[in-house]
Design a protein around this motif. Structure first.
Motif, PDB file in Angstrom:
ATOM      1  N   ASP A  16       1.034  -1.273   0.089  1.00  0.00           N
ATOM      2  CA  ASP A  16      -0.124  -0.020   0.008  1.00  0.00           C
ATOM      3  C   ASP A  16       0.622   1.182   0.034  1.00  0.00           C
ATOM      4  N   LEU A  17       0.371   2.021  -0.678  1.00  0.00           N
ATOM      5  CA  LEU A  17       0.940   3.755  -0.639  1.00  0.00           C
ATOM      6  C   LEU A  17       0.484   4.347   0.560  1.00  0.00           C
ATOM      7  N   ILE A  18       1.322   4.691   1.345  1.00  0.00           N
ATOM      8  CA  ILE A  18       1.088   5.591   2.446  1.00  0.00           C
ATOM      9  C   ILE A  18       1.324   7.283   2.260  1.00  0.00           C
ATOM     10  N   GLU A  19       0.276   7.895   2.512  1.00  0.00           N
ATOM     11  CA  GLU A  19       0.292   9.246   2.270  1.00  0.00           C
ATOM     12  C   GLU A  19       0.287  10.009   3.748  1.00  0.00           C
ATOM     13  N   ILE A  20       1.264  10.760   3.818  1.00  0.00           N
ATOM     14  CA  ILE A  20       1.634  11.438   5.302  1.00  0.00           C
ATOM     15  C   ILE A  20       1.443  12.825   5.124  1.00  0.00           C
ATOM     16  N   SER A  21       0.240  13.297   5.907  1.00  0.00           N
ATOM     17  CA  SER A  21       0.253  14.820   5.618  1.00  0.00           C
ATOM     18  C   SER A  21       1.274  15.554   6.614  1.00  0.00           C
ATOM     19  N   PRO A  52       9.021  13.997  11.234  1.00  0.00           N
ATOM     20  CA  PRO A  52       7.716  14.580  11.103  1.00  0.00           C
ATOM     21  C   PRO A  52       8.018  16.290  11.055  1.00  0.00           C
ATOM     22  N   SER A  53       8.990  16.701  11.301  1.00  0.00           N
ATOM     23  CA  SER A  53       9.235  18.417  11.537  1.00  0.00           C
ATOM     24  C   SER A  53      10.143  18.870  10.603  1.00  0.00           C
ATOM     25  N   SER A  54      10.749  17.764   9.684  1.00  0.00           N
ATOM     26  CA  SER A  54      11.724  17.978   8.587  1.00  0.00           C
ATOM     27  C   SER A  54      10.743  18.847   7.444  1.00  0.00           C
ATOM     28  N   GLY A  55      11.388  19.504   6.957  1.00  0.00           N
ATOM     29  CA  GLY A  55      10.729  20.682   5.932  1.00  0.00           C
ATOM     30  C   GLY A  55      11.130  19.951   4.630  1.00  0.00           C
ATOM     31  N   VAL A  73       5.410   8.780  10.868  1.00  0.00           N
ATOM     32  CA  VAL A  73       4.285   9.605  10.840  1.00  0.00           C
ATOM     33  C   VAL A  73       4.407  10.475  11.885  1.00  0.00           C
ATOM     34  N   GLY A  74       4.899  10.103  12.876  1.00  0.00           N
ATOM     35  CA  GLY A  74       5.031  11.043  14.232  1.00  0.00           C
ATOM     36  C   GLY A  74       3.621  11.403  14.714  1.00  0.00           C
ATOM     37  N   VAL A  75       3.575  12.619  14.640  1.00  0.00           N
ATOM     38  CA  VAL A  75       2.267  13.420  15.117  1.00  0.00           C
ATOM     39  C   VAL A  75       1.425  13.518  13.994  1.00  0.00           C
ATOM     40  N   ASP A  76       1.786  13.553  12.913  1.00  0.00           N
ATOM     41  CA  ASP A  76       1.007  13.956  11.617  1.00  0.00           C
ATOM     42  C   ASP A  76      -0.129  12.954  11.319  1.00  0.00           C
TER      43      ASP A  76
END
Length: 158
Positions: A16-21, A52-55, A73-76
């Motif tokens: 599965d493709l995982i999309e992380i916002s 998750p904080s990386s730009g 994913v972290g907190v996203d």
């Protein structure tokens, strides 16, 4: 619900493709089972990484890593988003996982418009490196260039 009617679920299937916002962009990974994903991470360059904080930056050398989904994913928020299944035939899950694992540890020449994390995972799943996110970016650049040309042309005529 995620983009394109996808649902967030704690139980993705291998392949599965995982999309992380992330704030301002989407990071993509491919689920390989046992809570693990394979994705492109930034080697401290600020690329879409496991942090998750990386730009995001426009280009650089990245590394393909295998990491725990919950760490990436972290907190996203994330969702399963196999959105290209209607356009391309995915490989069987076992093949996708094998293809992903074969890339772990390799360098990845990252370019936000032509070789980003979405291109990476769609190539693994479909052998078609596509990215709507990059296409939108190219469209925005073209629109900005046309607008700038129009402003310059208008000023020259006055």
């Amino acid at each position: 619900m995620g983009q394109n009617g996808t649902k967030q679920t704690p139980n993705p299937e291998p392949g599965d493709l995982i999309e992380i916002s992330r704030p301002g962009y989407q990071h993509w990974a491919i689920y390989i089972g046992n809570g693990d994903v394979v994705h492109v991470t930034g080697n401290g360059l600020g690329l879409a990484s496991s942090s998750p904080s990386s730009g995001s930056v426009s280009s650089g050398i990245s590394t393909v890593k295998k990491e725990k989904l919950n760490i990436v994913v972290g907190v996203d928020h994330y969702c399963i988003n196999n959105k290209y299944d209607r356009d391309y035939k995915p490989f069987p899950a076992k093949v996708i996982v094998e293809r992903a694992l074969s890339r772990v540890g390799q360098d990845f020449s990252y370019n936000i418009l032509s070789n980003n994390c979405e291109h990476f995972v769609t190539d693994l799943r479909y052998k078609e490196p596509v990215s709507q996110q990059a296409d939108r970016g190219v469209g925005a650049i073209v629109a900005a260039a046309v607008f700038s040309f129009w402003v310059l042309f208008s000023r020259q005529r006055q």
